[in-house]
Design a protein around this motif. Structure first.
Motif, short mmCIF file in Angstrom:
data_model
loop_
_atom_site.label_atom_id
_atom_site.label_comp_id
_atom_site.label_asym_id
_atom_site.label_seq_id
_atom_site.Cartn_x
_atom_site.Cartn_y
_atom_site.Cartn_z
N ALA A 1 0.83 -1.20 0.00
CA ALA A 1 0.00 0.00 0.00
C ALA A 1 0.87 1.25 0.00
CB ALA A 1 -0.92 0.00 1.22
N LYS A 2 0.44 2.25 -0.77
CA LYS A 2 1.08 3.57 -0.82
C LYS A 2 2.58 3.46 -1.13
CE LYS A 2 0.65 8.07 1.43
NZ LYS A 2 0.24 8.80 2.66
N ASN B 1 -2.64 6.99 -2.08
CA ASN B 1 -3.00 5.61 -1.73
C ASN B 1 -3.06 4.70 -2.95
OD1 ASN B 1 -3.24 6.06 1.07
ND2 ASN B 1 -5.30 6.91 0.80
N THR C 1 -1.73 0.96 -4.83
CA THR C 1 -1.44 -0.42 -4.43
C THR C 1 -0.52 -1.05 -5.46
OG1 THR C 1 -3.59 -0.69 -3.35
CG2 THR C 1 -2.40 -2.70 -3.90
N ASP D 1 -0.49 -9.91 6.81
CA ASP D 1 -1.25 -8.71 6.45
C ASP D 1 -0.85 -7.61 7.42
OD1 ASP D 1 -3.09 -9.75 4.32
OD2 ASP D 1 -3.69 -11.08 5.96
N GLN D 2 -0.49 -6.45 6.85
CA GLN D 2 0.02 -5.38 7.70
C GLN D 2 -0.25 -4.02 7.09
OE1 GLN D 2 4.36 -5.23 8.25
NE2 GLN D 2 4.01 -5.03 10.46
N GLN D 3 -1.14 -3.26 7.71
CA GLN D 3 -1.42 -1.88 7.31
C GLN D 3 -1.70 -1.74 5.82
OE1 GLN D 3 1.94 0.37 8.78
NE2 GLN D 3 1.24 0.29 10.89
N GLY D 4 -2.59 -2.56 5.33
CA GLY D 4 -2.99 -2.48 3.93
C GLY D 4 -2.10 -3.23 2.96
N SER D 5 -0.96 -3.74 3.43
CA SER D 5 -0.05 -4.52 2.60
C SER D 5 -0.17 -5.99 2.97
CB SER D 5 1.40 -4.05 2.79
OG SER D 5 1.53 -2.68 2.46
N SER D 6 0.23 -6.87 2.05
CA SER D 6 0.13 -8.31 2.32
C SER D 6 1.20 -9.07 1.56
CB SER D 6 -1.26 -8.84 1.94
OG SER D 6 -1.48 -8.71 0.55
#
Length: 211
Positions: free
Chosen positions: A68-69, A75, A77, A197-202
């Motif tokens: 993410a970002k 924002n 992806t 999964d972490q703060q919108g990232s995976s």
């Protein structure tokens, strides 16, 4: 794409020595039964060797990453994907080079702005996953360990500008690539050897047993 740290695994040469030692030990410890009985005309010193029989299986692995970002501005992806096939035959792990599939990364949306800053993604065909080789070892019947060679991986590349000024490149830095190692259980039909999964990232590795 984020990087995940892994404990360093033994080198391939050391793996071969370890595997050979295990094979020799297994060979020497396999059960032997002496021929006996009134109808047996063989000497009691005759033995029958019982060899271990291993399962043969094919595994399909996928590697998916979303950041993410990645622009640092808006924002977006960033996504990257790869796949490969792993064979485990008679305790030997093989990853055919022609089964390695690295797909170009994608970003959505590819441009945007926030707080006076604007950014436009500069596409590349490598991204942060670019698997060019893989080797493995069947440690025990419930554990297969793999090491991966990643080549030419880079962080996402962006043109960034402020208040309409001239753009400057941001990113495109050398990256060791993800992942560098993993392990899975060959007894399971479907599994995630790694998932975060972490703060919108995976980051996710999926393994499927084909047969």
């Amino acid at each position: 794409m984020g990087n995940s740290k892994h404990m360093a695994l033994p080198s391939l040469n050391r793996w071969h020595l370890l595997f050979a030692a295990i094979a020799i030990a297994a060979y020497s410890l396999t059960g032997c039964s002496k021929n006996s009985g009134p109808n047996n005309n063989k000497n009691d010193s005759d033995t029958v060797l019982h060899r271990n029989v291993y399962d043969s299986a094919k595994f399909y692995l996928t590697f998916d990453l979303q950041i993410a970002k990645s622009s640092g501005v808006f924002n977006d992806t960033f996504s990257d994907h790869a796949s490969m096939i792993v064979y485990v035959v008679n305790g030997v792990v093989k990853v055919p080079t022609d089964s390695l599939r690295n797909f170009p990364p994608i970003v959505f949306p590819q441009s945007g702005s926030a707080g006076g800053w604007s950014a436009t993604w500069i596409p590349d065909n490598i991204g942060e996953i670019n698997i060019t080789n893989a080797s493995g070892l069947a440690v025990v019947d419930t554990l297969v360990a793999l090491t991966l060679t990643q080549t030419g991986c880079v962080t996402p590349n962006w043109n960034v500008s402020f208040m309409g000024g001239p753009p400057s490149a941001s990113g495109n830095n050398p990256n060791p690539g993800w992942p560098l190692a993993l392990s899975f259980n060959p007894k399971l039909q479907s599994q995630y050897p790694f998932k975060l999964d972490q703060q919108g990232s995976s980051w996710a590795i999926w393994c499927y047993k084909d047969y």
